[in-house]
Design a protein around this motif. Structure first.
Motif, PDB file in Angstrom:
ATOM      1  N   VAL A 192      55.075  64.027  -4.570  1.00  0.00           N
ATOM      2  CA  VAL A 192      55.773  63.672  -3.340  1.00  0.00           C
ATOM      3  C   VAL A 192      54.790  63.795  -2.177  1.00  0.00           C
ATOM      4  CG1 VAL A 192      57.700  64.197  -1.812  1.00  0.00           C
ATOM      5  CG2 VAL A 192      57.945  64.518  -4.283  1.00  0.00           C
ATOM      6  N   SER A 193      54.676  62.747  -1.362  1.00  0.00           N
ATOM      7  CA  SER A 193      53.747  62.748  -0.234  1.00  0.00           C
ATOM      8  C   SER A 193      54.487  63.013   1.067  1.00  0.00           C
ATOM      9  CB  SER A 193      53.015  61.399  -0.135  1.00  0.00           C
ATOM     10  OG  SER A 193      52.255  61.154  -1.299  1.00  0.00           O
ATOM     11  N   ALA A 194      53.781  63.617   2.015  1.00  0.00           N
ATOM     12  CA  ALA A 194      54.365  63.842   3.334  1.00  0.00           C
ATOM     13  C   ALA A 194      54.643  62.510   4.009  1.00  0.00           C
ATOM     14  CB  ALA A 194      53.416  64.687   4.174  1.00  0.00           C
ATOM     15  N   GLU A 195      55.651  62.489   4.873  1.00  0.00           N
ATOM     16  CA  GLU A 195      56.026  61.257   5.551  1.00  0.00           C
ATOM     17  C   GLU A 195      55.135  60.958   6.743  1.00  0.00           C
ATOM     18  OE1 GLU A 195      60.121  61.553   6.561  1.00  0.00           O
ATOM     19  OE2 GLU A 195      60.819  61.557   4.478  1.00  0.00           O
ATOM     20  N   ASN A 196      54.335  61.920   7.159  1.00  0.00           N
ATOM     21  CA  ASN A 196      53.483  61.690   8.330  1.00  0.00           C
ATOM     22  C   ASN A 196      52.037  62.073   8.036  1.00  0.00           C
ATOM     23  OD1 ASN A 196      54.145  64.460   8.188  1.00  0.00           O
ATOM     24  ND2 ASN A 196      53.500  64.730  10.318  1.00  0.00           N
ATOM     25  N   VAL A 197      51.154  61.653   8.926  1.00  0.00           N
ATOM     26  CA  VAL A 197      49.726  61.956   8.854  1.00  0.00           C
ATOM     27  C   VAL A 197      49.325  62.625  10.166  1.00  0.00           C
ATOM     28  CG1 VAL A 197      47.404  60.986   8.702  1.00  0.00           C
ATOM     29  CG2 VAL A 197      49.236  60.053   7.277  1.00  0.00           C
ATOM     30  N   VAL A 198      48.557  63.698  10.075  1.00  0.00           N
ATOM     31  CA  VAL A 198      48.120  64.448  11.262  1.00  0.00           C
ATOM     32  C   VAL A 198      46.683  64.066  11.582  1.00  0.00           C
ATOM     33  CG1 VAL A 198      47.700  66.745  12.222  1.00  0.00           C
ATOM     34  CG2 VAL A 198      49.653  66.367  10.688  1.00  0.00           C
ATOM     35  N   GLY A 199      46.430  63.747  12.842  1.00  0.00           N
ATOM     36  CA  GLY A 199      45.054  63.441  13.228  1.00  0.00           C
ATOM     37  C   GLY A 199      44.982  62.378  14.309  1.00  0.00           C
ATOM     38  N   PRO A 200      43.773  62.081  14.740  1.00  0.00           N
ATOM     39  CA  PRO A 200      42.536  62.739  14.319  1.00  0.00           C
ATOM     40  C   PRO A 200      42.453  64.178  14.819  1.00  0.00           C
ATOM     41  CG  PRO A 200      42.078  61.268  16.139  1.00  0.00           C
ATOM     42  CD  PRO A 200      43.515  61.051  15.774  1.00  0.00           C
ATOM     43  N   ILE A 201      41.848  65.050  14.008  1.00  0.00           N
ATOM     44  CA  ILE A 201      41.748  66.464  14.342  1.00  0.00           C
ATOM     45  C   ILE A 201      40.704  66.643  15.435  1.00  0.00           C
ATOM     46  CG2 ILE A 201      41.341  68.775  13.438  1.00  0.00           C
ATOM     47  CD1 ILE A 201      43.794  67.281  12.276  1.00  0.00           C
ATOM     48  N   GLU A 202      41.061  67.385  16.481  1.00  0.00           N
ATOM     49  CA  GLU A 202      40.143  67.663  17.579  1.00  0.00           C
ATOM     50  C   GLU A 202      39.604  69.085  17.459  1.00  0.00           C
ATOM     51  OE1 GLU A 202      42.050  66.963  21.270  1.00  0.00           O
ATOM     52  OE2 GLU A 202      42.402  64.823  20.898  1.00  0.00           O
ATOM     53  N   ALA A 203      38.374  69.264  17.874  1.00  0.00           N
ATOM     54  CA  ALA A 203      37.756  70.594  17.834  1.00  0.00           C
ATOM     55  C   ALA A 203      38.358  71.486  18.913  1.00  0.00           C
ATOM     56  CB  ALA A 203      36.251  70.482  18.035  1.00  0.00           C
ATOM     57  N   ALA A 204      38.486  72.765  18.593  1.00  0.00           N
ATOM     58  CA  ALA A 204      38.931  73.737  19.595  1.00  0.00           C
ATOM     59  C   ALA A 204      37.819  73.935  20.621  1.00  0.00           C
ATOM     60  CB  ALA A 204      39.261  75.061  18.910  1.00  0.00           C
ATOM     61  N   PRO A 205      38.148  74.437  21.798  1.00  0.00           N
ATOM     62  CA  PRO A 205      37.098  74.711  22.788  1.00  0.00           C
ATOM     63  C   PRO A 205      36.075  75.689  22.217  1.00  0.00           C
ATOM     64  CG  PRO A 205      39.271  74.832  23.799  1.00  0.00           C
ATOM     65  CD  PRO A 205      39.496  74.724  22.329  1.00  0.00           C
ATOM     66  N   PRO A 206      34.799  75.510  22.507  1.00  0.00           N
ATOM     67  CA  PRO A 206      33.783  76.437  21.994  1.00  0.00           C
ATOM     68  C   PRO A 206      34.047  77.865  22.475  1.00  0.00           C
ATOM     69  CG  PRO A 206      32.765  74.486  22.943  1.00  0.00           C
ATOM     70  CD  PRO A 206      34.199  74.443  23.329  1.00  0.00           C
ATOM     71  N   SER A 207      33.935  78.819  21.574  1.00  0.00           N
ATOM     72  CA  SER A 207      34.144  80.218  21.942  1.00  0.00           C
ATOM     73  C   SER A 207      33.355  81.119  20.995  1.00  0.00           C
ATOM     74  CB  SER A 207      35.630  80.594  21.906  1.00  0.00           C
ATOM     75  OG  SER A 207      36.142  80.469  20.586  1.00  0.00           O
ATOM     76  N   ILE A 208      33.116  82.330  21.461  1.00  0.00           N
ATOM     77  CA  ILE A 208      32.388  83.343  20.695  1.00  0.00           C
ATOM     78  C   ILE A 208      33.336  84.492  20.395  1.00  0.00           C
ATOM     79  CG2 ILE A 208      30.494  85.020  20.721  1.00  0.00           C
ATOM     80  CD1 ILE A 208      29.520  82.171  20.515  1.00  0.00           C
ATOM     81  N   ARG A 209      33.349  84.921  19.127  1.00  0.00           N
ATOM     82  CA  ARG A 209      34.158  86.068  18.717  1.00  0.00           C
ATOM     83  C   ARG A 209      33.280  87.056  17.954  1.00  0.00           C
ATOM     84  NH1 ARG A 209      39.699  83.135  16.398  1.00  0.00           N
ATOM     85  NH2 ARG A 209      40.154  81.906  18.291  1.00  0.00           N
ATOM     86  N   ASN A 210      33.771  88.301  17.917  1.00  0.00           N
ATOM     87  CA  ASN A 210      33.111  89.364  17.135  1.00  0.00           C
ATOM     88  C   ASN A 210      31.639  89.535  17.519  1.00  0.00           C
ATOM     89  OD1 ASN A 210      35.540  89.581  15.602  1.00  0.00           O
ATOM     90  ND2 ASN A 210      34.842  87.925  14.272  1.00  0.00           N
ATOM     91  N   LEU A 211      31.355  89.490  18.808  1.00  0.00           N
ATOM     92  CA  LEU A 211      29.980  89.658  19.280  1.00  0.00           C
ATOM     93  C   LEU A 211      29.599  91.138  19.198  1.00  0.00           C
ATOM     94  CD1 LEU A 211      27.388  88.617  20.538  1.00  0.00           C
ATOM     95  CD2 LEU A 211      28.494  88.722  22.788  1.00  0.00           C
ATOM     96  N   ARG A 212      28.545  91.436  18.453  1.00  0.00           N
ATOM     97  CA  ARG A 212      28.098  92.814  18.246  1.00  0.00           C
ATOM     98  C   ARG A 212      26.580  92.909  18.373  1.00  0.00           C
ATOM     99  NH1 ARG A 212      31.787  92.205  13.863  1.00  0.00           N
ATOM    100  NH2 ARG A 212      33.674  93.482  14.082  1.00  0.00           N
ATOM    101  N   ILE A 213      26.125  94.143  18.639  1.00  0.00           N
ATOM    102  CA  ILE A 213      24.699  94.452  18.628  1.00  0.00           C
ATOM    103  C   ILE A 213      24.442  95.369  17.439  1.00  0.00           C
ATOM    104  CG2 ILE A 213      22.789  95.575  19.830  1.00  0.00           C
ATOM    105  CD1 ILE A 213      24.073  94.809  22.453  1.00  0.00           C
ATOM    106  N   GLU A 214      23.535  94.965  16.565  1.00  0.00           N
ATOM    107  CA  GLU A 214      23.204  95.757  15.385  1.00  0.00           C
ATOM    108  C   GLU A 214      21.741  96.177  15.439  1.00  0.00           C
ATOM    109  OE1 GLU A 214      24.217  93.529  11.930  1.00  0.00           O
ATOM    110  OE2 GLU A 214      26.375  93.563  12.327  1.00  0.00           O
ATOM    111  N   GLY A 215      21.459  97.332  14.855  1.00  0.00           N
ATOM    112  CA  GLY A 215      20.096  97.841  14.840  1.00  0.00           C
ATOM    113  C   GLY A 215      20.028  99.265  15.344  1.00  0.00           C
ATOM    114  N   GLU A 216      18.870  99.897  15.156  1.00  0.00           N
ATOM    115  CA  GLU A 216      18.673 101.287  15.564  1.00  0.00           C
ATOM    116  C   GLU A 216      18.102 101.335  16.970  1.00  0.00           C
ATOM    117  OE1 GLU A 216      16.702 105.405  13.754  1.00  0.00           O
ATOM    118  OE2 GLU A 216      16.132 103.439  12.959  1.00  0.00           O
ATOM    119  N   CYS A 217      18.731 102.134  17.836  1.00  0.00           N
ATOM    120  CA  CYS A 217      18.317 102.225  19.243  1.00  0.00           C
ATOM    121  C   CYS A 217      17.170 103.213  19.388  1.00  0.00           C
ATOM    122  CB  CYS A 217      19.503 102.625  20.115  1.00  0.00           C
ATOM    123  SG  CYS A 217      20.829 101.408  20.158  1.00  0.00           S
TER     124      CYS A 217
END
Length: 204
Positions: A41-66
């Protein structure tokens, strides 16, 4: 038919699907195969065209020994289509005063953090006693930019790491091991029990 242009998505077999960068600019539909009859059974509709979300940064961390001479590395997760030339730069903080260490530089996509990679900062004498932060400006492959993200402050940069190491012995000698204290040996002597019988002492 239009359905012939759709291809199955790898691992897209559940009732919920999270769209990714590969879906940008494409169309999505849904097909369900019934277990008891095998009918599709197929869906009755089609979604798209898919747009990219706004650019963003997540989980920004600093790693290493101070510690002076060590390296700090910025790690993060990019969201919003295919990543382009995301920019990175570092800040030094001493007594509440911030100093920008470099101009924003684009991050390369070589997959490794080389000495020239802006995500990597080598700690110098000037960093001792300070904390550092890193900033990133997300940039999509079509040059769209997002809001600048700022990391939490690193730990205070130290001159050396940990307690001082013990002085090793001189070459050609071995560490002296103290001799164990002399052991005391005790010998137990059993005195025989005697009894006088008829004017004679008899050992029992």
């Amino acid at each position: 038919s239009p359905e012939d242009h759709f291809k199955p998505i790898e691992n897209g077999t559940g009732l919920e699907y999270v769209m990714g960068a590969d879906d940008v600019g494409r169309y999505l539909t849904f097909r369900l195969q019934l277990a008891h009859s095998g009918k599709v059974v197929s869906a009755e509709n089609v979604v798209g065209p898919i747009e990219a979300a706004p650019p963003s940064i997540r989980n920004l961390r600093i790693e290493g020994e101070c510690v002076r001479g060590g390296a700090l590395v910025a790690t993060y997760t990019y969201i919003g289509g295919r990543e382009g030339a995301t920019e990175c730069w570092w800040l030094r903080i001493r007594d509440g005063t911030r100093q920008t260490l470099s101009k924003p530089k684009p991050i390369s996509f070589s997959g490794t953090t080389t000495a020239s990679d802006p995500r990597r900062h080598i700690l110098s004498d000037a960093d001792v006693g300070c904390t550092l932060k890193v900033k990133l400006r997300p940039v999509r492959s079509d040059f769209a930019q997002g809001e600048v993200a700022t990391s939490k402050a690193s730990g205070v940069v130290l001159e050396v790491s940990g307690p001082p190491l013990p002085t090793p012995p001189s070459l050609g000698t071995s560490p002296t091991t103290p001799a164990p204290p002399p052991s005391t040996t005790r010998t137990l002597i059993r005195k025989p029990v005697t009894k006088e019988i008829g004017g004679f002492e008899v050992a029992l």
